[in-house]
Design a protein around this motif. Structure first.
Motif: not given
Lengths: 284, 72
Positions: A132-152, B40-47
């Motif tokens: 689900p969508a999260n507001p700022p303050a939720i989401g750890h910096e170190e997992t952004i790549t994994v979370r982004g990949t999982l979402y896509l 809009i959604g992804v760049d400069q976040g995970m990649t």
């Protein structure tokens, strides 16, 4: 025969209108919650710094912002949401042109609503159910790549499985009739996407999070405790999170709903006019 | 019993656009739309395509959160 670029232009227009409406909604309802989330974030950050100082740990430097909150919350949010609407409207137009006349007895406006509904499901709602969508303050910096990949992965899987479900339904239509074939296609989608959701990990179960926080469903900040285990700063406010997610969902309903309705009317008019100009063609 | 003389006019919508001739428009539009979705959604976040800064990320920050993309 209308040129495909006419449909695409209408898709872009419908998307811009949908995006604008969604932005107005977000500006009224979501921006206050985003501000509350950011206030929570900075309050928590200060509490953490105080704890660190008390423990004799040096605190990291502050990150500076390139754009002010005012720019992010007004111009940036507007441009982002409207462009998202434009892109999704254009995609709806592309799918519409591909399906038009190839999916049985659907009127031009019904087809537009169904395509937009499919876009809403595949691009947003189904992935939202898992991540689900999260507001700022939720989401750890170190997992952004994994979370982004999982979402896509969720978005791509949802879209592919929707196409599979439609194909299954079309296959079964001759044998089961339209109604039952649609139900069967829907059932195929629910079962397959359910398996995918069960297999993919929750954000809180990612290795980096389990190591520090233990097993949790999400990365929503827990209460901040000092060395003795006393809570010195509360966990993320539940009402802010619930409100933000609800409004995020409603904004997408507005966006895709407007695309379906506006594009449907425009496409219908376009098809009527071209049918009148060439009377030999079948009257739609 | 009066016969149902008026058959529904909503006949099957004819195939309107032939796909081979429209392919360039359809594929081109889809590619641009997916690119917009990505930036809009992804760049400069995970990649990051646009290098090691966060201009896009920050500008659309609120939109990114609200549209459901993972952030931070």
């Amino acid at each position: 025969m209308p040129h495909p670029r006419s449909f695409i232009a209408f898709g872009v227009l419908a998307g811009a209108i949908g995006g604008l409406l969604a932005f107005v909604f977000a500006w009224i309802f979501a921006e206050p919650l985003i501000q509350q989330a950011i206030d929570y974030e900075s309050g928590r950050h200060e509490a953490q710094e105080a704890l660190d100082r008390a423990a004799g740990v040096s605190t990291g430097d502050h990150e500076h912002e390139i754009f002010s909150r005012a720019v992010q919350g007004n111009l940036g949010a507007g441009v982002g949401i409207v462009l998202f609407g434009v892109a999704m409207g254009a995609l709806v137009a592309v799918v519409y042109v591909v399906l038009l006349g190839r999916v049985g007895q659907l009127g031009p406006r019904s087809l537009a609503l169904l395509v937009a509904g499919g876009g809403f499901l595949g691009v947003f709602l189904v992935p939202f159910l898992k991540y689900p969508a999260n507001p700022p303050a939720i989401g750890h910096e170190e997992t952004i790549t994994v979370r982004g990949t999982l979402y896509l992965v969720m978005v791509a899987t949802s879209i592919v499985l929707l196409i599979v479900a439609v194909a299954v339904g079309r296959r079964l239509q001759a044998r089961l009739g339209t109604w039952n074939a649609s139900l069967a296609g829907g059932a195929v989608f629910v079962v397959l996407i359910g398996i995918v959701m069960a297999v993919l990990p929750s954000a809180g179960d990612l290795a980096a999070n389990v190591a520090i926080y233990g097993h949790h469903a999400t990365e929503t900040p827990l209460p901040l405790e000092d060395a003795e285990g006393t809570i010195v700063f509360p966990g993320f406010p539940a009402d802010v999170l619930a409100g933000f997610r609800l409004y995020s969902l409603l904004a997408q309903v507005i966006l895709w709903g407007a695309i379906g309705l506006v594009f449907g009317v425009l496409a219908d008019r376009l098809l009527r006019r071209s049918a009148e100009r060439s009377p030999s063609s079948v009257h739609a | 019993m009066s016969s149902m003389s008026s058959t529904p006019t909503a006949a099957r919508t004819p195939v309107v656009v032939s796909l081979p001739s429209a392919a360039m428009w359809l594929v081109g539009t889809a590619v641009l739309a997916v690119l917009a979705y990505y930036f809009i959604g992804v760049d400069q976040g995970m990649t990051s395509v646009f290098g090691n800064n966060t201009v896009i990320h920050e500008f659309v920050h609120d939109a990114r959160h609200f549209l459901g993309f993972p952030c931070h």
